[in-house]
Write a protein that holds these residues in place. Structure first.
Motif, PDB file in Angstrom:
ATOM      1  N   LYS A   1      73.256 -22.627  -7.969  1.00 48.80           N
ATOM      2  CA  LYS A   1      73.188 -21.048  -7.604  1.00 48.80           C
ATOM      3  C   LYS A   1      72.108 -20.377  -8.365  1.00 48.80           C
ATOM      4  CE  LYS A   1      76.418 -17.201  -7.729  1.00 48.80           C
ATOM      5  NZ  LYS A   1      77.639 -16.524  -8.294  1.00 48.80           N
ATOM      6  N   PHE A   2      71.757 -20.746  -9.659  1.00 48.03           N
ATOM      7  CA  PHE A   2      70.893 -19.716 -10.546  1.00 48.03           C
ATOM      8  C   PHE A   2      69.551 -20.402 -10.425  1.00 48.03           C
ATOM      9  CE2 PHE A   2      75.424 -18.827 -11.660  1.00 48.03           C
ATOM     10  CZ  PHE A   2      75.323 -17.500 -11.615  1.00 48.03           C
TER      11      PHE A   2
ATOM     12  N   TYR B   1      74.179 -33.736   0.209  1.00 47.17           N
ATOM     13  CA  TYR B   1      73.834 -32.476  -0.658  1.00 47.17           C
ATOM     14  C   TYR B   1      75.055 -32.374  -1.894  1.00 47.17           C
ATOM     15  CZ  TYR B   1      72.695 -27.524  -2.049  1.00 47.17           C
ATOM     16  OH  TYR B   1      72.363 -26.467  -2.849  1.00 47.17           O
ATOM     17  N   LEU B   2      74.308 -31.917  -3.128  1.00 51.77           N
ATOM     18  CA  LEU B   2      75.186 -31.651  -4.092  1.00 51.77           C
ATOM     19  C   LEU B   2      74.988 -30.070  -4.804  1.00 51.77           C
ATOM     20  CD1 LEU B   2      77.369 -32.072  -6.466  1.00 51.77           C
ATOM     21  CD2 LEU B   2      75.412 -33.059  -7.535  1.00 51.77           C
ATOM     22  N   TYR B   3      75.813 -29.231  -4.620  1.00 50.87           N
ATOM     23  CA  TYR B   3      75.565 -27.886  -5.067  1.00 50.87           C
ATOM     24  C   TYR B   3      76.297 -27.629  -6.548  1.00 50.87           C
ATOM     25  CZ  TYR B   3      75.848 -22.550  -4.987  1.00 50.87           C
ATOM     26  OH  TYR B   3      75.728 -21.170  -5.149  1.00 50.87           O
ATOM     27  N   CYS B   4      75.698 -27.019  -7.173  1.00 50.74           N
ATOM     28  CA  CYS B   4      76.179 -26.693  -8.489  1.00 50.74           C
ATOM     29  C   CYS B   4      76.183 -25.161  -8.814  1.00 50.74           C
ATOM     30  CB  CYS B   4      75.120 -27.352  -9.653  1.00 50.74           C
ATOM     31  SG  CYS B   4      74.954 -28.873  -9.560  1.00 50.74           S
ATOM     32  N   PRO B   5      77.691 -24.627  -8.661  1.00 54.54           N
ATOM     33  CA  PRO B   5      77.637 -23.284  -8.433  1.00 54.54           C
ATOM     34  C   PRO B   5      77.461 -22.555  -9.828  1.00 54.54           C
ATOM     35  CG  PRO B   5      79.780 -24.360  -8.419  1.00 54.54           C
ATOM     36  CD  PRO B   5      78.890 -25.261  -8.370  1.00 54.54           C
ATOM     37  N   GLU B   6      77.609 -23.188 -10.893  1.00 55.14           N
ATOM     38  CA  GLU B   6      77.409 -22.586 -12.224  1.00 55.14           C
ATOM     39  C   GLU B   6      75.961 -22.926 -12.864  1.00 55.14           C
ATOM     40  OE1 GLU B   6      80.774 -23.357 -14.698  1.00 55.14           O
ATOM     41  OE2 GLU B   6      82.009 -23.015 -13.186  1.00 55.14           O
ATOM     42  N   GLY B   7      75.139 -23.831 -12.050  1.00 57.07           N
ATOM     43  CA  GLY B   7      74.051 -24.434 -12.764  1.00 57.07           C
ATOM     44  C   GLY B   7      72.749 -23.482 -12.259  1.00 57.07           C
ATOM     45  N   SER B   8      71.434 -23.846 -13.090  1.00 55.31           N
ATOM     46  CA  SER B   8      70.370 -23.125 -12.832  1.00 55.31           C
ATOM     47  C   SER B   8      69.268 -24.253 -12.723  1.00 55.31           C
ATOM     48  CB  SER B   8      69.922 -22.642 -14.027  1.00 55.31           C
ATOM     49  OG  SER B   8      69.605 -23.303 -15.281  1.00 55.31           O
ATOM     50  N   HIS B   9      68.169 -24.454 -13.061  1.00 53.64           N
ATOM     51  CA  HIS B   9      67.179 -25.502 -13.011  1.00 53.64           C
ATOM     52  C   HIS B   9      67.562 -26.580 -13.593  1.00 53.64           C
ATOM     53  CE1 HIS B   9      63.478 -26.610 -11.270  1.00 53.64           C
ATOM     54  NE2 HIS B   9      62.610 -26.722 -12.468  1.00 53.64           N
ATOM     55  N   LEU B  10      68.150 -26.478 -14.846  1.00 54.02           N
ATOM     56  CA  LEU B  10      68.537 -27.534 -15.518  1.00 54.02           C
ATOM     57  C   LEU B  10      70.017 -27.769 -15.476  1.00 54.02           C
ATOM     58  CD1 LEU B  10      66.232 -27.407 -18.839  1.00 54.02           C
ATOM     59  CD2 LEU B  10      65.760 -28.426 -16.851  1.00 54.02           C
ATOM     60  N   ALA B  11      70.456 -28.039 -14.169  1.00 52.01           N
ATOM     61  CA  ALA B  11      71.879 -28.060 -13.970  1.00 52.01           C
ATOM     62  C   ALA B  11      72.611 -29.154 -14.609  1.00 52.01           C
ATOM     63  CB  ALA B  11      72.301 -28.047 -12.378  1.00 52.01           C
TER      64      ALA B  11
END
Length: 344
Positions: free
Chosen positions: A285-286, A306-316
């Motif tokens: 997300k971020f 696909y895997l989505y990380c709703p709380e993650g950034s570039h370093l999820a």
């Protein structure tokens, strides 16, 4: 005696028919941690000689564990960051029985750091990965290539040339187009204070990127979109400390605030359809990268998910571990067990 032979035969047949994912659980602790080499033990660290157009150099690798079917080669970002920020995988992959290989690409801190600028091209790095693969005995029967950021570019380019050597491909937090990445960066800039953006660009255009004020202005952007754990974890801090900024600037530009180096025009969107190996794309997300673009990428390769990380950034892999690792681990187990289905 006949009863014993019948039972034994049934057990052998059951073992042979057992799904690969279940068989992986039978790897014993002794097998997993058995030495790779005879002689003096060096914690799995091996310097691998690499042939280049301008001579022979050595790159640093560290192998953790033994698993004949699951070997994950990690490609760090940058270019010219280090394996250090990927040490977090050590908390997850070994307990799954996955063999993992950390690796500092040529020019990075633990490997040789030649200064010939002709070495810093995507094609040359692809050939380096191929030489590392051969030296470590990795093959289509066991090799999962996992790249983050620039490592994602490298993983995609490797797959386009050498995908017959892969069992699975994992592209983390990297779009298939640097021009599109640049456009998405403008979207993120619109969410920032205009004065901060103008000040960053002014210093960048003046070539004053070593100015402490430039770094201070970028701090908020990095804390929001690069790694949301503040202060950054020690391995991340070490990777930044040890980055080869000469190579990084030459290929990426002066910072993660957009792209302006040799990679600025890199774009393989139209070639994604050539990738047939099972592929996982990871977005967050971020992220500094557009997560919708990463989702789209999973539909363009022949066998993607696909895997989505709703709380993650570039370093999820750091700031959204509760979504990142279960998803990545499931993908590897599904491919290993023959149960992988695209889009799931």
């Amino acid at each position: 005696m006949k009863y014993f032979l019948v039972v034994l035969t049934a057990a052998i047949i059951a073992s042979c028919n057992q799904p690969a994912a279940e068989q992986s659980k039978s790897v014993t602790v002794q097998d997993y941690f058995a030495p790779h080499d005879s002689g003096v033990q060096s914690a799995g660290i091996k310097m691998i000689p690499i042939e280049t157009p301008v001579g022979k150099f050595n790159v640093w690798t560290k192998t953790i564990g033994n698993n004949p079917r699951i070997k994950v080669l990690l490609l760090h970002g940058g270019p010219a960051m280090t394996h250090e920020y990927m040490e977090c995988f050590e908390s997850f992959f070994p307990r799954e029985g996955f063999e993992m290989i950390e690796y500092d690409q040529l020019g990075s801190y633990y490997s040789d750091q030649p200064t010939d600028s002709s070495l810093w091209t995507t094609d040359r790095f692809v050939e380096e990965v191929e030489q590392v693969r051969k030296a470590l005995g990795l093959s289509k029967d066991n090799l999962y290539l996992l790249g983050n950021s620039w490592g994602g570019i490298l993983a995609m380019e490797y797959a386009l040339k050498y995908q017959d050597n892969l069992k699975g491909l994992i592209i983390c937090n990297m779009m298939a187009s640097c021009p599109d990445y640049g456009k998405y960066n403008l979207v993120l800039q619109q969410q920032m204070n205009n004065t901060v953006v103008d000040s960053i660009m002014l210093l960048q255009n003046k070539g004053q990127t070593s100015n402490p004020r430039y770094e201070a202005l970028l701090e908020g952007y990095y804390n929001e979109h690069l790694c949301r754990i503040v202060p950054n974890p020690d391995p991340v801090q070490r990777a930044f400390k040890h980055a080869n900024m000469t190579i990084y600037t030459m290929m990426q530009g002066p910072s993660e605030f957009g792209i302006s180096g040799r990679l600025a025009n890199w774009d393989i969107k139209d070639r994604l359809k050539e990738i047939k190996v099972p592929t996982l794309t990871v977005g967050a997300k971020f992220d500094t990268m557009d997560p919708d673009h990463m989702k789209w990428m999973s539909t363009q390769v022949q066998n993607g998910t696909y895997l989505y990380c709703p709380e993650g950034s570039h370093l999820a892999m750091w700031d959204d571990q509760k979504h990142f690792y279960p998803g990545v681990i499931k993908f590897i187990k599904d491919v290993d067990g023959g149960t992988f289905k695209k889009g799931e």
